[in-house]
Design a protein around this motif. Structure first.
Motif, PDB file in Angstrom:
ATOM      1  N   PHE A 214      32.109   8.292  79.651  1.00 18.99           N
ATOM      2  CA  PHE A 214      33.005   9.091  80.489  1.00 18.99           C
ATOM      3  C   PHE A 214      32.642  10.565  80.386  1.00 18.99           C
ATOM      4  O   PHE A 214      32.580  11.276  81.388  1.00 18.99           O
ATOM      5  CB  PHE A 214      34.451   8.875  80.074  1.00 18.99           C
ATOM      6  CG  PHE A 214      35.390   9.904  80.626  1.00 18.99           C
ATOM      7  CD1 PHE A 214      35.725   9.904  81.959  1.00 18.99           C
ATOM      8  CD2 PHE A 214      35.906  10.894  79.810  1.00 18.99           C
ATOM      9  CE1 PHE A 214      36.572  10.863  82.476  1.00 18.99           C
ATOM     10  CE2 PHE A 214      36.753  11.859  80.321  1.00 18.99           C
ATOM     11  CZ  PHE A 214      37.083  11.838  81.654  1.00 18.99           C
TER      12      PHE A 214
ATOM     13  N   VAL B 109      31.334   8.959  92.733  1.00 14.68           N
ATOM     14  CA  VAL B 109      32.617   8.344  92.396  1.00 14.68           C
ATOM     15  C   VAL B 109      32.717   6.942  93.003  1.00 14.68           C
ATOM     16  O   VAL B 109      33.115   5.986  92.327  1.00 14.68           O
ATOM     17  CB  VAL B 109      33.772   9.248  92.883  1.00 14.68           C
ATOM     18  CG1 VAL B 109      35.066   8.488  92.916  1.00 14.68           C
ATOM     19  CG2 VAL B 109      33.892  10.458  91.988  1.00 14.68           C
TER      20      VAL B 109
ATOM     21  N   LYS C 134      29.538  11.395  82.363  1.00 14.75           N
ATOM     22  CA  LYS C 134      29.841  11.526  83.797  1.00 14.75           C
ATOM     23  C   LYS C 134      30.638  12.789  84.065  1.00 14.75           C
ATOM     24  O   LYS C 134      30.413  13.480  85.057  1.00 14.75           O
ATOM     25  CB  LYS C 134      30.648  10.305  84.257  1.00 14.75           C
ATOM     26  CG  LYS C 134      29.799   9.106  84.579  1.00 14.75           C
ATOM     27  CD  LYS C 134      30.432   8.317  85.721  1.00 14.75           C
ATOM     28  CE  LYS C 134      29.530   7.186  86.153  1.00 14.75           C
ATOM     29  NZ  LYS C 134      29.568   6.039  85.239  1.00 14.75           N
TER      30      LYS C 134
ATOM     31  N   ALA D 283      31.931  -0.539  88.287  1.00 16.48           N
ATOM     32  CA  ALA D 283      32.968  -1.130  87.439  1.00 16.48           C
ATOM     33  C   ALA D 283      33.034  -2.635  87.667  1.00 16.48           C
ATOM     34  O   ALA D 283      33.239  -3.401  86.741  1.00 16.48           O
ATOM     35  CB  ALA D 283      34.317  -0.485  87.740  1.00 16.48           C
ATOM     36  N   TYR D 284      32.810  -3.044  88.899  1.00 19.86           N
ATOM     37  CA  TYR D 284      32.943  -4.461  89.193  1.00 19.86           C
ATOM     38  C   TYR D 284      31.934  -5.294  88.397  1.00 19.86           C
ATOM     39  O   TYR D 284      32.299  -6.288  87.775  1.00 19.86           O
ATOM     40  CB  TYR D 284      32.787  -4.703  90.697  1.00 19.86           C
ATOM     41  CG  TYR D 284      33.084  -6.120  91.068  1.00 19.86           C
ATOM     42  CD1 TYR D 284      34.390  -6.543  91.214  1.00 19.86           C
ATOM     43  CD2 TYR D 284      32.060  -7.050  91.240  1.00 19.86           C
ATOM     44  CE1 TYR D 284      34.681  -7.850  91.523  1.00 19.86           C
ATOM     45  CE2 TYR D 284      32.344  -8.362  91.547  1.00 19.86           C
ATOM     46  CZ  TYR D 284      33.656  -8.754  91.690  1.00 19.86           C
ATOM     47  OH  TYR D 284      33.935 -10.050  91.980  1.00 19.86           O
TER      48      TYR D 284
ATOM     49  N   PHE E 229      32.316  -0.829  79.053  1.00 22.18           N
ATOM     50  CA  PHE E 229      33.300   0.139  79.535  1.00 22.18           C
ATOM     51  C   PHE E 229      32.715   1.539  79.501  1.00 22.18           C
ATOM     52  O   PHE E 229      32.990   2.361  80.375  1.00 22.18           O
ATOM     53  CB  PHE E 229      34.585   0.066  78.708  1.00 22.18           C
ATOM     54  CG  PHE E 229      35.561  -0.974  79.191  1.00 22.18           C
ATOM     55  CD1 PHE E 229      36.090  -0.889  80.468  1.00 22.18           C
ATOM     56  CD2 PHE E 229      35.939  -2.030  78.397  1.00 22.18           C
ATOM     57  CE1 PHE E 229      36.983  -1.845  80.929  1.00 22.18           C
ATOM     58  CE2 PHE E 229      36.831  -2.990  78.838  1.00 22.18           C
ATOM     59  CZ  PHE E 229      37.355  -2.896  80.116  1.00 22.18           C
TER      60      PHE E 229
ATOM     61  N   VAL F  21      29.084  14.162  94.773  1.00 24.59           N
ATOM     62  CA  VAL F  21      30.069  13.741  93.770  1.00 24.59           C
ATOM     63  C   VAL F  21      30.891  12.576  94.300  1.00 24.59           C
ATOM     64  O   VAL F  21      31.142  11.604  93.583  1.00 24.59           O
ATOM     65  CB  VAL F  21      30.982  14.927  93.380  1.00 24.59           C
ATOM     66  CG1 VAL F  21      32.123  14.451  92.505  1.00 24.59           C
ATOM     67  CG2 VAL F  21      30.184  15.981  92.665  1.00 24.59           C
ATOM     68  N   LEU F  22      31.269  12.652  95.570  1.00 25.73           N
ATOM     69  CA  LEU F  22      32.057  11.552  96.123  1.00 25.73           C
ATOM     70  C   LEU F  22      31.247  10.264  96.147  1.00 25.73           C
ATOM     71  O   LEU F  22      31.765   9.187  95.839  1.00 25.73           O
ATOM     72  CB  LEU F  22      32.561  11.908  97.526  1.00 25.73           C
ATOM     73  CG  LEU F  22      33.686  12.943  97.521  1.00 25.73           C
ATOM     74  CD1 LEU F  22      34.066  13.334  98.931  1.00 25.73           C
ATOM     75  CD2 LEU F  22      34.897  12.414  96.771  1.00 25.73           C
TER      76      LEU F  22
ATOM     77  N   THR G 172      30.756   4.657  91.034  1.00 28.43           N
ATOM     78  CA  THR G 172      31.399   4.293  89.775  1.00 28.43           C
ATOM     79  C   THR G 172      32.326   3.107  89.982  1.00 28.43           C
ATOM     80  O   THR G 172      32.404   2.206  89.148  1.00 28.43           O
ATOM     81  CB  THR G 172      32.184   5.498  89.242  1.00 28.43           C
ATOM     82  OG1 THR G 172      31.291   6.606  89.165  1.00 28.43           O
ATOM     83  CG2 THR G 172      32.753   5.211  87.886  1.00 28.43           C
ATOM     84  N   VAL G 173      33.026   3.118  91.109  1.00 27.60           N
ATOM     85  CA  VAL G 173      33.921   1.988  91.393  1.00 27.60           C
ATOM     86  C   VAL G 173      33.115   0.708  91.556  1.00 27.60           C
ATOM     87  O   VAL G 173      33.458  -0.340  90.989  1.00 27.60           O
ATOM     88  CB  VAL G 173      34.755   2.266  92.655  1.00 27.60           C
ATOM     89  CG1 VAL G 173      35.613   1.074  92.989  1.00 27.60           C
ATOM     90  CG2 VAL G 173      35.603   3.495  92.462  1.00 27.60           C
TER      91      VAL G 173
ATOM     92  N   VAL H 226      34.533   4.638  81.609  1.00 26.66           N
ATOM     93  CA  VAL H 226      35.982   4.640  81.402  1.00 26.66           C
ATOM     94  C   VAL H 226      36.294   5.475  80.167  1.00 26.66           C
ATOM     95  O   VAL H 226      35.680   5.272  79.129  1.00 26.66           O
ATOM     96  CB  VAL H 226      36.497   3.204  81.213  1.00 26.66           C
ATOM     97  CG1 VAL H 226      37.993   3.216  80.958  1.00 26.66           C
ATOM     98  CG2 VAL H 226      36.181   2.370  82.431  1.00 26.66           C
TER      99      VAL H 226
END
Lengths: 536, 576
Positions: free
Chosen positions: B447, B470, B450, B477-478, B436, B466-467, B473-474, B441
């Motif tokens: 976190f 982001v 980041k 996460a997977y 995590f 930055v986008l 990051t998604v 997270v």
């Protein structure tokens, strides 16, 4: 006493957190009892807020029981917590439902200790979400609660739990990260330079006022998207039925009862006050989506054969009501006091509906948990005629159902009534379409009740034991709270009402108290003339 | 010249950490030569840790003193706060690596007579190399440091001599590494021609002067750009940036796991120290900066995206962490770019913030990555060998890899974690925390890392980057969640029967060794040495730190900001 006033929220936050750590190190045999004790004690602590509410005056920032400790001063991050009328009942709802969920999970078959640890961590995170007054702190709790919720679905969920859990996590994460980018944008120097609620709000308002159609809308979209996913708002709801269906039923009590309120709470605490112009511009869209959610959720609920999925879709519908109340308040033209009263009424209704929906959904999910414990199924077709073997259960079910539908005398009525009245002031048709949702609600709920409680008793159900004392207490408490709100809403509204103009700042322009339809009907908002947010 | 004069003129305390650690390495090596095997196992890790601790103390003593090795104007080595902050990270990595190596070497090397003295000495000497890089104020010292750390790592990668994969890793790393060194050296040579110096402050001054006829500025712009490009390739290889990352997965997977952890943290941090010193700090004149800036921008996007996307499809936990470490290098480059933009604007507080964000991210990365690898060591040492047939083979494992040692040593697959939360709750909880944290997270240290780096990139108008970060990051996460899913899922029926209800997680035997809870699918004749208490303690400490450090972020951020501007290293020092 002053010190306790300052620290009570931190106590509420850290008591379950420390309890979870201690529990993790304890032997398994007394895990349930210990967890329940921690959660119950925490609930008793939280009554402190209720007890001393009247004696506390609002702080300079318009919040009570504030505590502020610098955390990363170089970065503008503060540990700042506090509550006002909009959030205090959500804190109480969290501390109230957690022990009930534990009672519902009393017989969780395996790894009960870990289950309870996750519930306690969830409670700590949710209390944090509802009392954080630092935007970054709020974001941290917002994302942080995902971890225990995710593990609850994974570790104790149904057959498709992996899919449901990861869908739930990724949906929320996407929304949350976009909100984070929005937060950083407002934070950056020249704008707020701080994450503290009041300063952040000033910076956000300035951005919103300067360019409501450009950057204001983008920022509002970043916040609102995160909240709309979490609520969930149609058409971002697809994670929800899966998550509720696959989640272990006692955990669904918290997921549906409290976690969904994170989204609607975020709207009234952050998205709307931060970007009022952009929010007003977007309000017709949100009203349309919430009306769609009310009708769509209800219609889909009618077709469900699984009890948990039915409640999930009914939640979609009920949360549509809350979002409708919030955004309809923005669409009431500021032409005087009646409009301001109506706007505040809609917000009050949305706030009370959050609590009310939390209580009734929790009761329903607890009741489903008892059924699941007995039959290992939530399929409607497996039940029928339960009134014969389980009369007490049927009575509880009946009351929970009516609380959810919104029968007068129970809490659902108060919230829906205020929302309908508020949205009527915005546009007659909003209220009309929304009101059909109440009718549909009666249709699917009563249909479910008929299928479950009446009809042939199948062989498997003939010998089901009725609710025992533990179960009776768990559901009874939730329903009693619902009844209390329904019978004596004024004691709740008195706390909520003075804060509603924080959400719709234009309504605060009202300086005269005219007698209004609202007051005669509900003796509702005794609107204070002091304009709390504008004072800074 | 007396010693005292020598001390005066060279300012010997400035190299105290390197000196102490080198001496400690020699002591460990000598002790290894004279002690018996059992005594080695007991004494050497303690000796090595003591040396690390002594070095850490000396680093602490140098804080805020900004010493230079030799006269400030011409010194090739400095002990400024920037270097010292990096030294903390290296020493942390070294200490953890020593702690988690103890039993692992014996268990998994397939070689009963591993030369422990060499192992610890090489780790320590490699750290000396890293520390040299962090303090380098001259391109040649950068080169020397990188070579010192690399040569030790080439040997360490192949330390499990009896395993083919380890040998392959060493050879691959060595060949490609030697090649990259060539690029680096040639880049230094071209830069030297173009600017007339290898001393970073002089290069900075000359680059700032631009092309002048009299040789006081840039002699030839094309040559300089060629040199900068080659420097970027050489350093990019060490930092495992895409497209110079091809070696990473194989080398990380083949090396003994503690060595992998050491490489992933130490070598990468050292490369970033050099990148920070050379790129944003030295090549900061607007004209030159705009040349490398866009290239690094593209590399950053590629590194994040390819690292994360390829990690999605990995089944081996170690390989997944290898790709994740590539992705993290991409996030770090965001900080480098922010520093570049900041130094273009010349705003000292912005420069300081951007540097601090890179340092904070590296520290966070070191903590959570070391923790994750420590759990991997834990699981590998407690795992009984699983018959090869019961395991799904990795698609990338060709038939030539099937041999006696590898079949025992097949890397831990994600599916093998199923039901771990029931069998070894502590390891599962810790790995969950680290994953995590790697996913960023809140409220974990990952976190905050980041947060700092994205904020600084945002502040420097790198909104698009930055986008991309982001979105990445998604994606990340997977794959970080996949092991979590496996661990917390109820295991198969065999697992459920494991009586874990009241059993302690780690049983400690009379002789102090700990045995993990029994693995469910044990087979006879398994090679298992049990869990080393040091590993368990390390894992628990790291896991606590992942949360605990957020309380002291305040202090850490202050340190990082003090460390950051580092004008000491890049401009000719004004004497105190």
């Amino acid at each position: 006493m002053n010190e306790i006033h300052q620290q009570i929220l931190s106590i509420l936050l850290f008591c379950p957190f420390v309890g979870a750590i201690v529990l993790a190190l304890m032997p398994r045999q007394i895990a349930r009892e210990f967890a329940l004790a921690v959660a119950s004690v925490n609930f008793l602590f939280s009554l402190h807020l209720w007890r001393y509410w009247g004696q506390m005056s609002d702080g300079a920032t318009g919040f009570k029981f504030e505590q502020s400790v610098p955390w990363l001063p170089q970065f503008g991050l503060t540990y700042h917590v506090g509550v006002d009328g909009l959030s205090v009942f959500l804190v109480l709802l969290t501390t109230f439902l957690t022990p009930l969920a534990m009672l519902g999970a009393w017989n969780v078959a395996k790894r009960a200790k870990e289950f309870m640890v996750c519930l306690l961590l969830l409670e700590a995170g949710l209390v944090g979400v509802f009392c954080a007054l630092d935007v970054l702190l709020f974001y941290m709790f917002w994302e942080g609660v995902l971890i225990p919720a995710f593990i609850l679905i994974l570790g104790w969920g149904g057959a498709k739990r992996n899919y449901a859990a990861i869908k739930f996590f990724l949906y929320t994460l996407v929304g949350g990260l976009l909100m984070w980018v929005g937060i950083l944008y407002v934070y950056l120097p020249g704008k707020s330079g701080s994450f503290d609620y009041v300063r952040f709000k000033e910076a956000a308002n300035a951005l919103d006022a300067a360019d409501p159609n450009g950057i204001g809308t983008l920022l509002f979209a970043a916040f609102a998207l995160a909240f709309a996913i979490k609520t969930p708002l149609f058409p971002l709801h697809s994670w929800q039925p899966d998550a509720y269906d696959e989640a272990p039923t006692p955990a669904a009590v918290i997921l549906a009862g409290v976690m969904t309120k994170m989204g609607t709470y975020g709207l009234i605490r952050f998205a709307l006050p931060f970007f009022p112009n952009a929010a007003t511009a977007a309000a017709p869209l949100f009203v349309a989506l919430s009306l769609a959610a009310i009708v769509y959720g209800a219609l889909v609920a009618i077709r469900q054969t699984n009890l948990k999925r039915l409640i999930a879709y009914s939640s979609l519908s009920h949360l549509g009501f809350i979002v409708l109340g919030i955004f309809a308040a923005l669409l009431i033209r500021p032409t005087g006091d009646v409009a301001a009263q109506s706007a505040n009424l809609a917000i009050s209704g949305a706030t009370i509906q959050m609590v009310s929906h939390g209580l009734s959904t929790a009761a329903l999910f607890l009741l489903l948990a008892f059924l699941f414990e007995r039959r290992a199924s939530s399929e409607m077709s497996d039940f029928g005629g339960l009134a014969a073997p389980m009369p007490r259960y049927t009575v509880l079910f009946w009351v929970a159902l009516f609380s959810s539908i919104g029968l007068p005398g129970l809490s659902g009525f108060i919230g829906e009534y205020l929302i309908l009245q508020g949205s009527m002031a915005a546009n007659f048709w909003y209220a009309l379409v929304a009101a059909t949702g109440v009718i549909w609600g009666a249709v699917y709920m009563l249909r479910m009740f008929r299928r479950v409680a009446f009809g042939e008793v199948s062989e498997a159900n003939r010998t089901l034991p009725d609710v025992n004392t533990r179960e009776w207490v768990a559901v009874g408490l939730a329903l009693a709270a619902s009844l209390w709100i329904g019978v004596a809403p004024q004691s709740f509204l008195n706390i909520i009402n003075p804060n509603t103009n924080k959400v719709v700042p234009r309504a605060a322009q009202s300086t005269l108290m005219a007698p209004s339809l609202a007051q005669s009907a509900m003796e509702a908002p005794a609107q204070s003339t002091s304009d709390v947010p504008a004072a800074h | 010249m007396t010693l005292e004069q020598l001390m005066q003129s060279f300012n010997l305390p400035s190299i105290a950490p390197e000196a102490i650690l080198s001496i400690a390495a020699l002591v460990v090596m000598l002790a290894g030569a004279f002690l018996g095997e059992a005594a080695q196992r007991r004494a050497l890790p303690i000796l090595a840790l003591a040396g690390t601790l002594a070095t850490a103390v000396s680093v602490a003593g140098l804080w805020n003193r900004n010493l230079t090795f030799g006269a400030p104007a011409t010194a090739v080595f400095v002990a400024d706060n920037f270097a010292l902050f990096f030294k903390w990270i290296f020493l942390f990595g070294l200490a953890v690596t020593i702690a988690i190596s103890t039993r692992f070497l014996q268990a998994r090397s397939g070689d009963r007579h591993t030369v422990l003295g060499e192992y610890y000495a090489l780790l320590m000497l490699s750290t000396v190399g890293m520390m040299m890089v962090s303090g380098a104020r001259d391109l040649l010292v950068v080169f020397l440091g990188i070579e010192t750390l690399s040569i030790a790592l080439y040997v360490l990668a192949g330390f499990a001599r009896a395993r083919l994969m380890s040998n392959e890793a060493a050879l691959k790393y060595f060949l490609l590494g030697a090649f990259a060194t060539g690029f680096l050296l040639y880049g230094i040579a071209l830069t030297y021609y173009a600017t007339g110096s290898t001393l970073l402050p002089v290069i900075k001054e000359n680059v700032a002067r631009g092309v002048t006829g009299d040789g006081s500025g840039i002699r030839s712009l094309p040559v300089l750009y060629g040199g900068v490009a080659l420097l970027l390739i050489g350093l990019g290889f060490k930092a495992a940036l895409v497209p110079f990352h091809q070696w990473t997965p194989d080398v990380y997977e083949g090396s003994p796991t503690p060595v992998t952890a050491f490489m992933a943290v130490g070598a990468k941090a050292a490369a970033f120290a050099a990148i920070m010193r050379v790129f944003p700090d030295t090549l900061s004149s607007p004209e030159v900066l705009s040349q490398w800036f866009n290239i690094v921008l593209v590399i950053a996007v590629l590194t994040m995206t390819i690292g994360n996307v390829v990690a999605l499809s990995q089944d081996s936990l170690k390989r997944m962490l290898a790709y994740s470490s590539i992705a993290h290098a991409g996030y770090l480059l965001m900080g480098v770019l922010a520093a570049g933009n900041a130094s273009r604007s010349g705003d000292t507080s912005a420069i300081s913030n951007a540097h601090a964000s890179v340092l904070m991210y590296l520290a966070a990365y070191a903590l959570m990555n070391m923790g994750a690898f420590a759990v991997l060591v834990w699981l590998e040492t407690t795992r009984r060998s699983v018959p090869q047939s019961t395991l799904p083979r990795a698609e990338d494992a060709g038939p030539e890899e099937v041999n006696t040692f590898d079949s025992e040593d097949a890397n831990l697959r994600v599916e093998e974690l199923r039901g771990l939360a029931s069998r070894q709750p502590l390891a599962a909880a810790a790995l969950t925390i680290f994953l995590f944290s790697l996913a960023g997270v809140p409220p974990t240290v990952g976190f905050f890392g980041k947060l700092f780096i994205f904020t600084e990139a945002f502040r420097q108008n790198l909104v698009g980057l930055v986008l991309v970060g982001v979105l990445n990051t998604v994606i990340s996460a997977y794959y970080y969640l996949r092991p979590v899913i496996e661990m917390w899922a109820p295991g198969d029926s065999a697992d459920m029967k494991t009586p874990d209800a009241t059993a302690p997680i780690v049983r400690v035997n009379a002789d102090g060794t700990a045995l993990a809870s029994p693995a469910p699918r044990g087979s006879a004749g398994a090679l298992t040495t049990g869990l080393s208490p040091a590993v368990a303690v390390t894992v628990v400490l790291c896991a606590i730190a992942v949360f605990g450090t957020i309380v002291v972020q305040n202090t850490a951020l202050d340190w990082a900001r003090q460390a950051a501007p580092s004008s000491a290293a890049t401009t000719a020092l004004s004497n105190p």
